[in-house]
Design a protein around this motif. Structure first.
Motif, PDB file in Angstrom:
ATOM      1  N   PRO A 223       0.835  -1.212   0.000  1.00 45.24           N
ATOM      2  CA  PRO A 223       0.000   0.000   0.000  1.00 45.24           C
ATOM      3  C   PRO A 223       0.863   1.253   0.000  1.00 45.24           C
ATOM      4  CG  PRO A 223      -0.571  -1.511   1.811  1.00 45.24           C
ATOM      5  CD  PRO A 223       0.762  -1.933   1.272  1.00 45.24           C
ATOM      6  N   GLU A 224       0.449   2.266  -0.722  1.00 50.50           N
ATOM      7  CA  GLU A 224       1.144   3.550  -0.676  1.00 50.50           C
ATOM      8  C   GLU A 224       1.088   4.078   0.753  1.00 50.50           C
ATOM      9  OE1 GLU A 224      -0.251   6.381  -3.499  1.00 50.50           O
ATOM     10  OE2 GLU A 224       0.184   5.128  -5.239  1.00 50.50           O
ATOM     11  N   GLY A 225       2.249   4.359   1.312  1.00 50.34           N
ATOM     12  CA  GLY A 225       2.300   4.831   2.691  1.00 50.34           C
ATOM     13  C   GLY A 225       2.468   3.731   3.711  1.00 50.34           C
ATOM     14  N   GLY A 226       2.518   2.481   3.255  1.00 51.08           N
ATOM     15  CA  GLY A 226       2.713   1.373   4.181  1.00 51.08           C
ATOM     16  C   GLY A 226       1.417   0.705   4.608  1.00 51.08           C
ATOM     17  N   ILE A 227       1.571  -0.370   5.367  1.00 46.40           N
ATOM     18  CA  ILE A 227       0.418  -1.164   5.801  1.00 46.40           C
ATOM     19  C   ILE A 227      -0.560  -0.331   6.625  1.00 46.40           C
ATOM     20  CG2 ILE A 227      -0.274  -3.086   7.288  1.00 46.40           C
ATOM     21  CD1 ILE A 227       0.818  -4.096   4.699  1.00 46.40           C
ATOM     22  N   TYR A 228      -0.047   0.622   7.382  1.00 48.14           N
ATOM     23  CA  TYR A 228      -0.918   1.474   8.199  1.00 48.14           C
ATOM     24  C   TYR A 228      -1.963   2.183   7.351  1.00 48.14           C
ATOM     25  CZ  TYR A 228      -2.271   5.202  11.471  1.00 48.14           C
ATOM     26  OH  TYR A 228      -2.968   6.062  12.281  1.00 48.14           O
ATOM     27  N   ALA A 229      -1.680   2.377   6.071  1.00 49.64           N
ATOM     28  CA  ALA A 229      -2.636   3.054   5.189  1.00 49.64           C
ATOM     29  C   ALA A 229      -3.941   2.279   5.079  1.00 49.64           C
ATOM     30  CB  ALA A 229      -2.022   3.248   3.802  1.00 49.64           C
ATOM     31  N   ILE A 230      -3.893   0.960   5.254  1.00 52.54           N
ATOM     32  CA  ILE A 230      -5.119   0.164   5.222  1.00 52.54           C
ATOM     33  C   ILE A 230      -6.030   0.590   6.363  1.00 52.54           C
ATOM     34  CG2 ILE A 230      -6.106  -2.154   5.293  1.00 52.54           C
ATOM     35  CD1 ILE A 230      -3.389  -3.219   4.341  1.00 52.54           C
ATOM     36  N   ALA A 231      -5.468   0.598   7.577  1.00 54.10           N
ATOM     37  CA  ALA A 231      -6.264   0.964   8.741  1.00 54.10           C
ATOM     38  C   ALA A 231      -6.743   2.410   8.667  1.00 54.10           C
ATOM     39  CB  ALA A 231      -5.452   0.742  10.012  1.00 54.10           C
ATOM     40  N   SER A 232      -5.862   3.322   8.276  1.00 54.29           N
ATOM     41  CA  SER A 232      -6.248   4.742   8.262  1.00 54.29           C
ATOM     42  C   SER A 232      -7.329   5.015   7.223  1.00 54.29           C
ATOM     43  CB  SER A 232      -5.028   5.635   8.025  1.00 54.29           C
ATOM     44  OG  SER A 232      -4.410   5.347   6.797  1.00 54.29           O
ATOM     45  N   SER A 233      -7.260   4.325   6.081  1.00 54.27           N
ATOM     46  CA  SER A 233      -8.289   4.548   5.059  1.00 54.27           C
ATOM     47  C   SER A 233      -9.645   4.015   5.514  1.00 54.27           C
ATOM     48  CB  SER A 233      -7.867   3.897   3.739  1.00 54.27           C
ATOM     49  OG  SER A 233      -7.826   2.486   3.847  1.00 54.27           O
ATOM     50  N   LEU A 234      -9.661   2.887   6.219  1.00 49.46           N
ATOM     51  CA  LEU A 234     -10.923   2.330   6.701  1.00 49.46           C
ATOM     52  C   LEU A 234     -11.480   3.152   7.856  1.00 49.46           C
ATOM     53  CD1 LEU A 234     -10.340  -1.535   6.524  1.00 49.46           C
ATOM     54  CD2 LEU A 234     -11.480  -0.025   4.885  1.00 49.46           C
ATOM     55  N   VAL A 354      13.340  -9.599   7.488  1.00 51.94           N
ATOM     56  CA  VAL A 354      13.641  -8.165   7.499  1.00 51.94           C
ATOM     57  C   VAL A 354      12.748  -7.467   6.475  1.00 51.94           C
ATOM     58  CG1 VAL A 354      15.401  -6.389   7.197  1.00 51.94           C
ATOM     59  CG2 VAL A 354      16.043  -8.612   8.168  1.00 51.94           C
ATOM     60  N   ASN A 355      11.936  -6.548   6.963  1.00 55.86           N
ATOM     61  CA  ASN A 355      11.033  -5.771   6.124  1.00 55.86           C
ATOM     62  C   ASN A 355      11.544  -4.338   6.094  1.00 55.86           C
ATOM     63  OD1 ASN A 355       8.170  -3.951   6.437  1.00 55.86           O
ATOM     64  ND2 ASN A 355       8.281  -5.373   4.731  1.00 55.86           N
ATOM     65  N   VAL A 356      11.711  -3.781   4.894  1.00 53.83           N
ATOM     66  CA  VAL A 356      12.298  -2.442   4.751  1.00 53.83           C
ATOM     67  C   VAL A 356      11.353  -1.589   3.917  1.00 53.83           C
ATOM     68  CG1 VAL A 356      14.385  -1.151   4.181  1.00 53.83           C
ATOM     69  CG2 VAL A 356      14.563  -3.590   4.725  1.00 53.83           C
ATOM     70  N   THR A 357      10.419  -0.890   4.574  1.00 52.74           N
ATOM     71  CA  THR A 357       9.433  -0.120   3.815  1.00 52.74           C
ATOM     72  C   THR A 357      10.045   1.100   3.145  1.00 52.74           C
ATOM     73  OG1 THR A 357       8.730   1.189   5.745  1.00 52.74           O
ATOM     74  CG2 THR A 357       7.563  -0.887   5.323  1.00 52.74           C
ATOM     75  N   PRO A 362      10.382   6.103   0.504  1.00 53.56           N
ATOM     76  CA  PRO A 362      11.666   6.665   0.948  1.00 53.56           C
ATOM     77  C   PRO A 362      11.564   7.563   2.176  1.00 53.56           C
ATOM     78  CG  PRO A 362      11.517   6.723  -1.440  1.00 53.56           C
ATOM     79  CD  PRO A 362      10.161   6.288  -0.945  1.00 53.56           C
ATOM     80  N   ALA A 363      10.414   8.205   2.376  1.00 58.53           N
ATOM     81  CA  ALA A 363      10.263   9.111   3.515  1.00 58.53           C
ATOM     82  C   ALA A 363      10.255   8.378   4.855  1.00 58.53           C
ATOM     83  CB  ALA A 363       8.975   9.919   3.368  1.00 58.53           C
ATOM     84  N   ASP A 364      10.194   7.033   4.823  1.00 54.73           N
ATOM     85  CA  ASP A 364      10.189   6.264   6.073  1.00 54.73           C
ATOM     86  C   ASP A 364      11.558   6.240   6.748  1.00 54.73           C
ATOM     87  OD1 ASP A 364       7.531   5.739   5.809  1.00 54.73           O
ATOM     88  OD2 ASP A 364       7.728   3.616   5.303  1.00 54.73           O
TER      89      ASP A 364
END
Length: 489
Positions: A223-234, A354-357, A362-364
């Motif tokens: 997801p654009e912006g990372g996995i957190y974008a799923i929760a924030s969009s819902l 190892v997960n590297v978002t 890049p802003a992460d």
């Protein structure tokens, strides 16, 4: 307006349930103990400009998220965007072999044939079989309640039943993979899919060998912006449909009278609700919120899934050999799982994810740096000395990554946070910090998970990773679909 409904917990399943019920016309109130939504799917930042998704990191079946926006009459891309990954994962084996898991099944099979002792045809055949098993069974075993008689009287169910002989109910994942592949490295690669629901490939049924189809048949996504974008969009969508979020208000009791739910009690007030959906782990739901009610002890006593030991590191360097998803395998996979599920400890040699978002966002991380989400599968908390296990495992992880990448990693760590099983349990109300509720180390595990409704208390429902159909983002979203259909059937 239909009857009001309370949801306990704003995890991903609670958010999806809130959306579905609000769109259907219910007045929905979500009670959340913490100060924000997402549950395990929250985000945080470390000093120096590093952002992290705290929990889930792999995203499959994105249409289950898109469906919620379409159900609401919204364009999904106005809220939520994602890209398909290719490659999916970089694998680093203990003997020094490196392999790239490409999204396309044929491309992946060719890579395996080039790097490992396995013909491309064998890999392609295995993935095709995985896809057929998934297509034959998912509609029944994942999208519907297994605890309602009506589920078993449909053409779709007959199709699933007809497929059962080929699903491997009597063998294990590891046995199936050994039969399919001669190279133990490839067996190990496919065995790792048991960890997608916190299980042991040496015990889990061969049925779970269909999991790779989610990545190589359907796709893995970011997801654009990372996995957190799923929760924030819902959460945004839920608010648009009038869902009320009561943060920092943990539920202390589900009030029951004459065999049915009548409301909730928190430290702030008592609320009247005829229907309550718990997105809390089923064990603390009964133990804490229903202390006077008989609990389904056999169900609650099932063996728990694995947990995780997580190191979040801000790394003061970039590593071009890494991608979004990276796996560094242990040399003794069976020993690793025996340590987790038999000995209830952490092995001396561990597999490291190892997960590297920052590879995708890049802003992460600051320029020239990376944000490493470093995970080791460990047992759920049963009183182990986690301080000692964490120190020991951190040293093992640093040594393994340093050897594989040819660099001393320790001096590069500019920021750090650690999340242990007790911390996961405390922060998310997951019993023992088990990430997926009960394990699937049993051929009948899918049928033994807690139903999405109470058989004893009218008006009580359950969603989330500790109940049917299981843990992980897609299954949590499907639990929400099942609950909403039960309420409005």
């Amino acid at each position: 307006m239909k009857e009001p409904i309370a949801i306990i917990g704003a995890g991903i399943a609670g958010l999806a349930t809130a959306v579905r019920l609000a769109v259907a016309g219910h007045a929905v109130t979500v009670f959340e103990a913490s100060g924000t939504f997402g549950g395990k799917m929250h985000q945080f930042r470390l000093p120096g400009g590093y952002r992290f998704d705290a929990g889930p990191s792999l995203f499959t079946l994105p249409e289950l998220v898109d469906d919620l926006f379409r159900l609401a009459g919204r364009a999904p891309t106005d809220y939520f965007r994602y890209q398909r990954l290719d490659p999916i994962t970089n694998y680093f084996f203990a003997d020094g072999t490196r392999l790239t898991a490409w999204a396309d099944a044929d491309h992946f099979a060719a890579e395996v044939a080039d790097k490992l002792d396995a013909p491309a045809a064998a890999v392609a055949q295995f993935l095709a079989r995985s896809g057929k098993s998934y297509d034959a069974t998912a509609g029944t075993f994942l999208h519907k309640s297994l605890h309602k008689a009506g589920t078993y009287f449909s053409a779709e169910t007959l199709k699933a039943v007809a497929a059962l002989p080929g699903l491997g109910l009597t063998g294990t994942m590891h046995q199936r993979h050994e039969q399919a592949f001669a190279d133990p490295r490839l067996v190990q690669l496919f065995d790792r899919y048991a960890t997608y629901n916190g299980s042991d490939p040496y015990q889990a049924p061969a049925t779970l060998s269909m999991i790779p189809h989610l990545e190589h048949g359907i796709g893995a996504f970011y997801p654009e912006g990372g996995i957190y974008a799923i929760a924030s969009s819902l959460a945004r969508l839920a608010a648009e449909f009038g869902v009320q979020f009561r943060y920092h208000e943990p539920v202390e009791e589900i009030i029951v009278a004459e065999g049915r739910v009548t409301g909730l009690r928190t430290a702030q007030d008592v609320y009247d609700f005829g229907r309550v959906v718990s997105n809390m782990d089923v064990v603390p739901t009964y133990r804490r919120l229903l202390p006077t009610q008989p609990a389904p002890e056999r169900t609650l006593g099932q063996p728990r899934s694995s947990s995780a030991l997580l190191f979040y590191w801000g790394i003061a360097r970039e590593f071009p050999e890494l991608d979004l998803h990276n796996i560094f395998f242990s040399a003794d996979y069976q020993g690793e799982f025996q340590a987790i599920f038999r000995d209830k400890t952490v092995a001396d040699d561990v597999t490291v994810y190892v997960n590297v978002t920052s590879k995708k966002t890049p802003a992460d991380a600051p320029p020239g740096h990376e944000n490493w989400f470093v995970m080791v599968n460990v047992p759920h908390d049963q009183g182990q000395d986690w301080e000692a296990l964490t120190q020991k495992t951190r040293a093992v992880v640093l040594r393994k990554l340093g050897q594989a990448l040819g660099t001393d990693i320790g001096p590069l760590i500019a920021a750090e946070k650690v999340w242990t099983p007790p911390g996961i349990a405390a922060d998310t109300s997951s019993f023992g910090g088990a990430l997926y509720g009960s394990s699937s180390n049993n051929a009948l595990a899918a049928f033994l998970r807690h139903p999405n409704f109470s058989g004893r208390l009218e008006g009580l429902y359950f969603c989330g990773g500790s109940v049917h159909p299981g843990g992980g983002i897609p299954l949590c979203l499907l639990s929400a679909k099942i609950v909403s259909s039960l309420i409005d059937s």
